[in-house]
Design a protein around this motif. Sequence first.
Motif, PDB file in Angstrom:
ATOM      1  N   CYS A  22      -1.156 -35.277  65.065  1.00 48.05           N
ATOM      2  CA  CYS A  22      -0.428 -34.244  65.802  1.00 48.05           C
ATOM      3  C   CYS A  22       1.048 -34.611  65.775  1.00 48.05           C
ATOM      4  N   ALA A  23       1.843 -33.786  65.100  1.00 49.59           N
ATOM      5  CA  ALA A  23       3.265 -34.062  64.946  1.00 49.59           C
ATOM      6  C   ALA A  23       4.087 -33.088  65.774  1.00 49.59           C
ATOM      7  N   ALA A  24       4.987 -33.634  66.574  1.00 55.45           N
ATOM      8  CA  ALA A  24       5.876 -32.812  67.395  1.00 55.45           C
ATOM      9  C   ALA A  24       7.208 -32.633  66.687  1.00 55.45           C
ATOM     10  N   SER A  25       7.732 -31.417  66.732  1.00 55.05           N
ATOM     11  CA  SER A  25       9.022 -31.140  66.114  1.00 55.05           C
ATOM     12  C   SER A  25       9.808 -30.165  66.976  1.00 55.05           C
ATOM     13  N   GLY A  26      11.121 -30.171  66.770  1.00 51.91           N
ATOM     14  CA  GLY A  26      11.986 -29.287  67.545  1.00 51.91           C
ATOM     15  C   GLY A  26      13.047 -30.092  68.276  1.00 51.91           C
ATOM     16  N   SER A  27      13.657 -29.472  69.258  1.00 48.68           N
ATOM     17  CA  SER A  27      14.737 -30.104  70.005  1.00 48.68           C
ATOM     18  C   SER A  27      14.163 -31.000  71.093  1.00 48.68           C
ATOM     19  N   ILE A  28      13.687 -32.164  70.690  1.00 50.38           N
ATOM     20  CA  ILE A  28      13.011 -33.103  71.590  1.00 50.38           C
ATOM     21  C   ILE A  28      13.956 -34.262  71.892  1.00 50.38           C
ATOM     22  N   LEU A  29      14.163 -34.540  73.188  1.00 54.94           N
ATOM     23  CA  LEU A  29      15.024 -35.646  73.579  1.00 54.94           C
ATOM     24  C   LEU A  29      14.243 -36.876  74.008  1.00 54.94           C
ATOM     25  N   GLY A  30      12.948 -36.707  74.291  1.00 53.22           N
ATOM     26  CA  GLY A  30      12.133 -37.841  74.688  1.00 53.22           C
ATOM     27  C   GLY A  30      10.667 -37.477  74.682  1.00 53.22           C
ATOM     28  N   ILE A  31       9.825 -38.469  74.462  1.00 54.28           N
ATOM     29  CA  ILE A  31       8.370 -38.281  74.501  1.00 54.28           C
ATOM     30  C   ILE A  31       7.779 -39.352  75.389  1.00 54.28           C
ATOM     31  N   ASN A  32       6.904 -38.944  76.290  1.00 52.82           N
ATOM     32  CA  ASN A  32       6.237 -39.894  77.168  1.00 52.82           C
ATOM     33  C   ASN A  32       4.778 -40.010  76.745  1.00 52.82           C
ATOM     34  N   ALA A  33       3.852 -39.702  77.610  1.00 56.64           N
ATOM     35  CA  ALA A  33       2.438 -39.846  77.272  1.00 56.64           C
ATOM     36  C   ALA A  33       2.015 -38.817  76.221  1.00 56.64           C
ATOM     37  N   MET A  34       1.058 -39.245  75.390  1.00 53.68           N
ATOM     38  CA  MET A  34       0.475 -38.377  74.366  1.00 53.68           C
ATOM     39  C   MET A  34      -1.033 -38.451  74.524  1.00 53.68           C
ATOM     40  N   ARG A  35      -1.699 -37.314  74.448  1.00 57.88           N
ATOM     41  CA  ARG A  35      -3.136 -37.252  74.771  1.00 57.88           C
ATOM     42  C   ARG A  35      -3.899 -36.426  73.741  1.00 57.88           C
ATOM     43  N   TRP A  36      -5.181 -36.687  73.669  1.00 56.97           N
ATOM     44  CA  TRP A  36      -6.114 -35.831  72.935  1.00 56.97           C
ATOM     45  C   TRP A  36      -7.167 -35.321  73.913  1.00 56.97           C
ATOM     46  N   TYR A  37      -7.381 -34.023  73.879  1.00 63.62           N
ATOM     47  CA  TYR A  37      -8.444 -33.371  74.629  1.00 63.62           C
ATOM     48  C   TYR A  37      -9.411 -32.756  73.621  1.00 63.62           C
ATOM     49  N   ARG A  38     -10.594 -32.384  74.119  1.00 64.01           N
ATOM     50  CA  ARG A  38     -11.518 -31.624  73.283  1.00 64.01           C
ATOM     51  C   ARG A  38     -12.266 -30.621  74.148  1.00 64.01           C
ATOM     52  N   GLN A  39     -12.689 -29.552  73.490  1.00 66.65           N
ATOM     53  CA  GLN A  39     -13.457 -28.523  74.185  1.00 66.65           C
ATOM     54  C   GLN A  39     -14.581 -28.057  73.276  1.00 66.65           C
ATOM     55  N   ALA A  40     -15.809 -28.285  73.746  1.00 65.78           N
ATOM     56  CA  ALA A  40     -16.990 -27.839  73.027  1.00 65.78           C
ATOM     57  C   ALA A  40     -17.362 -26.442  73.516  1.00 65.78           C
ATOM     58  N   PRO A  41     -18.101 -25.675  72.711  1.00 71.80           N
ATOM     59  CA  PRO A  41     -18.482 -24.321  73.120  1.00 71.80           C
ATOM     60  C   PRO A  41     -19.222 -24.333  74.456  1.00 71.80           C
ATOM     61  N   GLN A  44     -16.091 -27.250  79.557  1.00 76.94           N
ATOM     62  CA  GLN A  44     -14.698 -27.376  79.950  1.00 76.94           C
ATOM     63  C   GLN A  44     -13.968 -28.340  79.019  1.00 76.94           C
ATOM     64  N   ARG A  45     -12.669 -28.138  78.940  1.00 73.99           N
ATOM     65  CA  ARG A  45     -11.843 -29.054  78.153  1.00 73.99           C
ATOM     66  C   ARG A  45     -11.846 -30.417  78.835  1.00 73.99           C
ATOM     67  N   GLU A  46     -12.017 -31.484  78.058  1.00 73.66           N
ATOM     68  CA  GLU A  46     -12.061 -32.829  78.621  1.00 73.66           C
ATOM     69  C   GLU A  46     -11.063 -33.747  77.932  1.00 73.66           C
ATOM     70  N   LEU A  47     -10.545 -34.693  78.702  1.00 74.56           N
ATOM     71  CA  LEU A  47      -9.614 -35.675  78.168  1.00 74.56           C
ATOM     72  C   LEU A  47     -10.391 -36.718  77.372  1.00 74.56           C
ATOM     73  N   VAL A  48      -9.972 -36.945  76.153  1.00 76.23           N
ATOM     74  CA  VAL A  48     -10.628 -37.903  75.267  1.00 76.23           C
ATOM     75  C   VAL A  48      -9.906 -39.250  75.277  1.00 76.23           C
ATOM     76  N   ALA A  49      -8.578 -39.210  75.125  1.00 78.84           N
ATOM     77  CA  ALA A  49      -7.816 -40.458  75.033  1.00 78.84           C
ATOM     78  C   ALA A  49      -6.365 -40.176  75.384  1.00 78.84           C
ATOM     79  N   VAL A  50      -5.698 -41.195  75.886  1.00 81.88           N
ATOM     80  CA  VAL A  50      -4.278 -41.094  76.220  1.00 81.88           C
ATOM     81  C   VAL A  50      -3.582 -42.378  75.806  1.00 81.88           C
ATOM     82  N   ILE A  51      -2.328 -42.241  75.372  1.00 83.49           N
ATOM     83  CA  ILE A  51      -1.491 -43.398  75.060  1.00 83.49           C
ATOM     84  C   ILE A  51      -0.131 -43.180  75.717  1.00 83.49           C
ATOM     85  N   THR A  52       0.330 -44.191  76.434  1.00 84.76           N
ATOM     86  CA  THR A  52       1.612 -44.082  77.135  1.00 84.76           C
ATOM     87  C   THR A  52       2.768 -44.410  76.188  1.00 84.76           C
ATOM     88  N   SER A  53       3.978 -44.234  76.680  1.00 84.15           N
ATOM     89  CA  SER A  53       5.143 -44.562  75.867  1.00 84.15           C
ATOM     90  C   SER A  53       5.209 -46.045  75.551  1.00 84.15           C
TER      91      SER A  53
END
Length: 119
Positions: A22-41, A44-53
Amino acid sequence: QVQLVESGGGLVQTGGSLRLSCAASGSILGINAMRWYRQAPGKQRELVAVITSGGSTNYADSVQGRFTISRDNAKNTVYLQMNSLKPEDTAVYYCNVDLFRSGTWRDYWGQGTQVTVSS
């Protein structure tokens, strides 16, 4: 304007591996936590993993030991390495990133990428 572009989903057999990006682009001045969620048919959408700055990670119990989240700050990109995949991992996977732009922090979502694990 900010874009989060995901890639790497697909169809894989039980026990196989996939790597999501997952690549972020645009006028970004900072990035903090980054996460992956998933949603099965039908679920509900669930948090899979998170990584902090700082690089600390946390995982859902269901993927602990099989999935690895990582990030490349130079590329504004977060990855999810998925090994030993199971049919129950089938879902649309979304990245979610805390971004600083226009004087404020808020989170942004990717468009989602389908992961299908066949038995």
